[in-house]
Design a protein around this motif. Structure first.
Motif, PDB file in Angstrom:
ATOM      1  N   THR A  32       0.805  -1.226   0.000  1.00  0.00           N
ATOM      2  CA  THR A  32       0.000   0.000   0.000  1.00  0.00           C
ATOM      3  C   THR A  32       0.836   1.273   0.000  1.00  0.00           C
ATOM      4  O   THR A  32       0.312   2.372   0.181  1.00  0.00           O
ATOM      5  CB  THR A  32      -0.955   0.014   1.212  1.00  0.00           C
ATOM      6  OG1 THR A  32      -0.178  -0.028   2.421  1.00  0.00           O
ATOM      7  CG2 THR A  32      -1.904  -1.168   1.177  1.00  0.00           C
ATOM      8  N   HIS A  85       8.989   6.286 -13.392  1.00  0.00           N
ATOM      9  CA  HIS A  85       8.221   7.434 -12.918  1.00  0.00           C
ATOM     10  C   HIS A  85       9.068   8.703 -12.920  1.00  0.00           C
ATOM     11  O   HIS A  85       8.525   9.815 -12.968  1.00  0.00           O
ATOM     12  CB  HIS A  85       7.678   7.158 -11.510  1.00  0.00           C
ATOM     13  CG  HIS A  85       6.632   8.123 -11.057  1.00  0.00           C
ATOM     14  ND1 HIS A  85       6.931   9.246 -10.301  1.00  0.00           N
ATOM     15  CD2 HIS A  85       5.290   8.162 -11.256  1.00  0.00           C
ATOM     16  CE1 HIS A  85       5.831   9.917 -10.043  1.00  0.00           C
ATOM     17  NE2 HIS A  85       4.811   9.288 -10.608  1.00  0.00           N
ATOM     18  N   GLN A 123       3.087   5.591 -13.629  1.00  0.00           N
ATOM     19  CA  GLN A 123       2.210   6.269 -12.664  1.00  0.00           C
ATOM     20  C   GLN A 123       0.872   5.545 -12.538  1.00  0.00           C
ATOM     21  O   GLN A 123       0.343   5.375 -11.430  1.00  0.00           O
ATOM     22  CB  GLN A 123       1.994   7.717 -13.091  1.00  0.00           C
ATOM     23  CG  GLN A 123       1.214   8.545 -12.084  1.00  0.00           C
ATOM     24  CD  GLN A 123       1.243  10.027 -12.427  1.00  0.00           C
ATOM     25  OE1 GLN A 123       1.570  10.415 -13.536  1.00  0.00           O
ATOM     26  NE2 GLN A 123       0.898  10.861 -11.464  1.00  0.00           N
ATOM     27  N   LYS A 124       0.346   5.082 -13.658  1.00  0.00           N
ATOM     28  CA  LYS A 124      -0.935   4.375 -13.636  1.00  0.00           C
ATOM     29  C   LYS A 124      -0.843   3.090 -12.832  1.00  0.00           C
ATOM     30  O   LYS A 124      -1.703   2.809 -11.986  1.00  0.00           O
ATOM     31  CB  LYS A 124      -1.378   4.069 -15.070  1.00  0.00           C
ATOM     32  CG  LYS A 124      -2.695   3.330 -15.152  1.00  0.00           C
ATOM     33  CD  LYS A 124      -3.073   3.038 -16.604  1.00  0.00           C
ATOM     34  CE  LYS A 124      -4.381   2.251 -16.675  1.00  0.00           C
ATOM     35  NZ  LYS A 124      -4.748   1.947 -18.090  1.00  0.00           N
ATOM     36  N   ASN A 161      -0.301   3.483  -8.954  1.00  0.00           N
ATOM     37  CA  ASN A 161      -1.469   3.969  -8.217  1.00  0.00           C
ATOM     38  C   ASN A 161      -2.702   3.084  -8.378  1.00  0.00           C
ATOM     39  O   ASN A 161      -3.780   3.425  -7.893  1.00  0.00           O
ATOM     40  CB  ASN A 161      -1.782   5.405  -8.647  1.00  0.00           C
ATOM     41  CG  ASN A 161      -0.765   6.392  -8.127  1.00  0.00           C
ATOM     42  OD1 ASN A 161      -0.621   6.575  -6.921  1.00  0.00           O
ATOM     43  ND2 ASN A 161      -0.025   7.025  -9.029  1.00  0.00           N
ATOM     44  N   HIS A 190      -4.905  -0.592  -8.022  1.00  0.00           N
ATOM     45  CA  HIS A 190      -5.109  -1.695  -7.087  1.00  0.00           C
ATOM     46  C   HIS A 190      -5.226  -2.979  -7.897  1.00  0.00           C
ATOM     47  O   HIS A 190      -5.972  -3.032  -8.872  1.00  0.00           O
ATOM     48  CB  HIS A 190      -6.382  -1.483  -6.270  1.00  0.00           C
ATOM     49  CG  HIS A 190      -6.533  -2.459  -5.141  1.00  0.00           C
ATOM     50  ND1 HIS A 190      -6.951  -3.756  -5.323  1.00  0.00           N
ATOM     51  CD2 HIS A 190      -6.300  -2.325  -3.812  1.00  0.00           C
ATOM     52  CE1 HIS A 190      -6.977  -4.372  -4.158  1.00  0.00           C
ATOM     53  NE2 HIS A 190      -6.584  -3.527  -3.222  1.00  0.00           N
ATOM     54  N   SER A 226      -7.189  -0.119   0.278  1.00  0.00           N
ATOM     55  CA  SER A 226      -6.731   1.265   0.132  1.00  0.00           C
ATOM     56  C   SER A 226      -5.234   1.269  -0.156  1.00  0.00           C
ATOM     57  O   SER A 226      -4.504   0.363   0.243  1.00  0.00           O
ATOM     58  CB  SER A 226      -7.020   2.065   1.398  1.00  0.00           C
ATOM     59  OG  SER A 226      -6.329   1.516   2.494  1.00  0.00           O
ATOM     60  N   LYS A 227      -4.783   2.303  -0.860  1.00  0.00           N
ATOM     61  CA  LYS A 227      -3.379   2.412  -1.227  1.00  0.00           C
ATOM     62  C   LYS A 227      -2.997   3.878  -1.280  1.00  0.00           C
ATOM     63  O   LYS A 227      -3.730   4.707  -1.824  1.00  0.00           O
ATOM     64  CB  LYS A 227      -3.138   1.742  -2.596  1.00  0.00           C
ATOM     65  CG  LYS A 227      -1.692   1.678  -3.040  1.00  0.00           C
ATOM     66  CD  LYS A 227      -1.587   0.927  -4.361  1.00  0.00           C
ATOM     67  CE  LYS A 227      -0.153   0.783  -4.816  1.00  0.00           C
ATOM     68  NZ  LYS A 227      -0.043   0.049  -6.110  1.00  0.00           N
ATOM     69  N   ASN A 228      -1.855   4.209  -0.713  1.00  0.00           N
ATOM     70  CA  ASN A 228      -1.387   5.584  -0.756  1.00  0.00           C
ATOM     71  C   ASN A 228      -1.080   6.003  -2.188  1.00  0.00           C
ATOM     72  O   ASN A 228      -0.678   5.178  -3.021  1.00  0.00           O
ATOM     73  CB  ASN A 228      -0.132   5.757   0.095  1.00  0.00           C
ATOM     74  CG  ASN A 228      -0.422   5.722   1.582  1.00  0.00           C
ATOM     75  OD1 ASN A 228      -1.574   5.813   1.994  1.00  0.00           O
ATOM     76  ND2 ASN A 228       0.615   5.583   2.389  1.00  0.00           N
ATOM     77  N   THR A 229      -1.244   7.262  -2.483  1.00  0.00           N
ATOM     78  CA  THR A 229      -0.850   7.794  -3.777  1.00  0.00           C
ATOM     79  C   THR A 229       0.664   7.816  -3.869  1.00  0.00           C
ATOM     80  O   THR A 229       1.344   8.277  -2.937  1.00  0.00           O
ATOM     81  CB  THR A 229      -1.395   9.223  -3.975  1.00  0.00           C
ATOM     82  OG1 THR A 229      -2.818   9.178  -3.884  1.00  0.00           O
ATOM     83  CG2 THR A 229      -0.990   9.783  -5.325  1.00  0.00           C
ATOM     84  N   TYR A 230       1.204   7.299  -4.961  1.00  0.00           N
ATOM     85  CA  TYR A 230       2.655   7.249  -5.108  1.00  0.00           C
ATOM     86  C   TYR A 230       3.228   8.658  -5.177  1.00  0.00           C
ATOM     87  O   TYR A 230       2.730   9.517  -5.907  1.00  0.00           O
ATOM     88  CB  TYR A 230       3.055   6.463  -6.354  1.00  0.00           C
ATOM     89  CG  TYR A 230       4.555   6.378  -6.519  1.00  0.00           C
ATOM     90  CD1 TYR A 230       5.296   5.467  -5.783  1.00  0.00           C
ATOM     91  CD2 TYR A 230       5.236   7.246  -7.380  1.00  0.00           C
ATOM     92  CE1 TYR A 230       6.677   5.393  -5.905  1.00  0.00           C
ATOM     93  CE2 TYR A 230       6.615   7.179  -7.503  1.00  0.00           C
ATOM     94  CZ  TYR A 230       7.330   6.256  -6.764  1.00  0.00           C
ATOM     95  OH  TYR A 230       8.702   6.200  -6.879  1.00  0.00           O
ATOM     96  N   GLN A 231       4.309   8.881  -4.419  1.00  0.00           N
ATOM     97  CA  GLN A 231       5.021  10.155  -4.442  1.00  0.00           C
ATOM     98  C   GLN A 231       6.497   9.892  -4.711  1.00  0.00           C
ATOM     99  O   GLN A 231       7.010   8.805  -4.435  1.00  0.00           O
ATOM    100  CB  GLN A 231       4.838  10.884  -3.113  1.00  0.00           C
ATOM    101  CG  GLN A 231       3.373  11.213  -2.796  1.00  0.00           C
ATOM    102  CD  GLN A 231       3.229  11.949  -1.490  1.00  0.00           C
ATOM    103  OE1 GLN A 231       3.806  13.017  -1.289  1.00  0.00           O
ATOM    104  NE2 GLN A 231       2.446  11.378  -0.573  1.00  0.00           N
TER     105      GLN A 231
END
Length: 543
Positions: A86, A468, A480-481, A484, A486, A512-517
């Motif tokens: 996640t 990325h 990116q797709k 982000n 699941h 749930s999964k955090n947005t990649y940064q």
């Protein structure tokens, strides 16, 4: 194959010579004055380095849990570290923490071996075995250092590393320096691989009993991969990737195997094919050894035939990606088992279905060839110990197909798309797939790398992370797709029925999964290492 592949034991002398790599408090010096007196002692010390990579806690399975943050695999069984999937990394997840400790222990041990053999070399001529052993120590240090560098180092700060041989009076047990940038680490990894090449034989120069040891082409392959990862921060390194892969072809005669299945064959005669570069040679039988991964991915309890662990299953997403090349294509069928697909198992044909506690609807098929025999344990193809489920397969770490894909990527990044097309089509034609209809794009590269290398330890997740950061907008958007997204699975009405209807659904163990940064390109250091370093180790930004 030589015993070191199956039973790798490090002598007590070597174990006692290396304290915790980042521990402030020295544990004192080991008594090593009587070591490296003969060839067997050199062999024993080196075999202990290989052993660290073969363990369950490294290439056996622990390194692969990280891949849950991409969309190619799901757990298959409930795990206690969903933060890896996640993007909620803590750094203290047992797979991260334990691999970190194991690799720095390996670096420390390799450091000691190098220090002692370099010291001996100053006073006398090393024997052929000792010279080779020194090359193997450089190789293993570079390998372990590489795993730490790209997973923890950035352009703003590198990872801790020192070379014991750089200390004029011998290593003083000081805390390793955290390098200024990961590029500084990469430079030293390249230097170690160059030193390895200067001491190692070519693969063809090994006798049968010693195949599986480090060799020149394996070191060149690691250089190519290091340069490719270095290009994440410095695109001028792509030219070095091309140079290294060219060298593998021209100087070392590396090529693709005859078929996609050959690198995953259980036949000893297929082990050292043209595609081989670096592997964990694995066997079954009464004295098994190698990587446990093929038993880890086998259906839980193996339908009553074997103690499969039921972990790490393909997602619907990777199946869907492979399906783009046509239903029933060679690469898809050989890589993934889907419901109702027939395969040989313990001497009989059976159709795949699954009752692992978390549903996926698929199983990895790449490493199943050893299970085809009527008595795979008696045949020596499968481990007699179901708690150490290795099998007879030359488990790939780097193979030439990956090198071609790195070169194709380098060609695309340097405006040579026609050459990239040729490299990609070599791989596609080998698997009886249609060649690309036009000139290769980064979308083609993404597809080929994802499908060709699925469920191998090539680190698809880090491919996504480095893409990325790419200046190429096409590959950046694809990465990116997926980062982000699941993962999805097939959900069956009757899981014990191979012909049961199904629906496509999100994998349910984590939703749930955090947005990649951007800072997530690397992992956070384990908290215990930050504490032990007494301020010498700086945590990665964002964590």
């Amino acid at each position: 194959m030589k015993k070191y592949i199956t039973v790798l034991a490090l002598s007590a002398l070597v174990c006692s010579s290396c304290s915790d790599f980042l521990d402030v408090q020295s544990e004192g010096d080991a008594t090593t004055d009587s070591y490296f007196l003969n060839d067997q002692q050199a062999i024993d010390a080196i075999d202990g380095l290989y052993e660290r990579f073969h363990q369950e806690g490294c290439y056996g399975r622990e390194l692969f849990w990280e891949q849950g943050a991409a969309c190619d695999i799901v757990w298959g069984r409930t795990r206690g570290y969903n933060t890896l999937a996640t993007l909620a990394y803590t750094g203290d997840e047992s797979p991260l923490r334990d691999v970190f400790n194991r690799m720095y222990s390996t670096i420390s041990r390799a450091n000691w071996v190098i220090q002692e053999l370099v010291k001996k070399e100053k006073g006398t001529t090393l024997t052929a075995i000792e010279k080779r052993s020194l090359g193997e120590a450089y190789f293993n240090r570079g390998w372990a250092h590489f795993l730490m560098a790209y997973r923890y180092g950035t352009n703003e700060q590198g990872v801790p590393f020192i070379r014991y041989e750089d200390f004029a009076g011998g290593y003083d047990n000081s805390i390793p320096t955290q390098q200024a940038t990961v590029m500084d680490n990469y430079k030293m990894i390249i230097e170690d691989m160059d030193k390895a090449i200067s001491h190692l034989p070519k693969f063809e120069e090994y006798d049968v009993d010693n195949r599986g040891r480090a060799h020149q082409a394996a070191a060149v392959a690691f250089k190519a991969k290091t340069y490719a990862y270095w290009a994440t921060w410095d695109e001028t390194q792509w030219k070095n990737v091309i140079e290294m892969v060219n060298l593998l072809e021209t100087n070392y005669n590396r090529d693709l195997a005859k078929s996609f299945a050959e690198p995953f064959s259980s036949d000893f005669s297929d082990y050292w094919n043209a595609e081989y570069l670096w592997t964990i040679p694995s066997i079954g039988g009464a004295q098994p050894g190698g990587s446990e991964f093929p038993g880890v991915i086998l259906e839980n309890k193996g339908w009553g035939k074997y103690n499969g662990w039921g972990q790490i299953k393909p997602s619907y997403d990777i199946y869907e990606e492979m399906l783009k090349d046509g239903k029933g294509n060679d690469r898809l069928v050989r890589s993934i088992l889907e419901y109702n697909q027939e395969f040989p198992y313990f001497g009989e044909p059976r159709k795949f279905w699954s009752t692992s506690d978390l549903e996926a609807g698929f199983m990895v098929n790449k490493y199943m060839d050893p299970f085809k025999y009527a008595d795979p344990v008696g045949e020596g193809a499968v481990s007699a110990n179901g708690d150490w489920p290795t099998v007879r397969v030359n488990f790939p770490i780097i193979r030439f197909a990956e090198m071609l894909l790195f070169r194709a990527e380098a060609y695309l990044m340097t405006g040579q798309a026609d050459k990239a097309t040729a490299d990609i089509n070599r791989i596609r034609l080998r698997s009886n797939l249609q060649p690309l209809s036009g000139t290769a794009t980064m979308k083609d590269l993404y597809h080929e790398r994802r499908c060709e290398l699925a469920f191998e330890f090539t680190d698809h997740l880090f491919d996504l992370k480095r893409w990325h950061r790419s200046a190429n907008s096409e590959i950046k958007a694809l990465a990116q797709k997926e980062l982000n997204a699941h993962p999805r699975i097939r959900k069956y009405e009757d899981r014990a029925n191979p012909e049961s209807p199904f629906t496509i659904a999100p994998y349910e163990d984590y939703l749930s999964k955090n947005t990649y940064q951007d800072y997530m390109i690397v992992f956070p250091y384990p908290s215990e290492q930050i504490t032990k370093s007494n301020g010498k180790l700086v945590q990665n930004k964002g964590y």
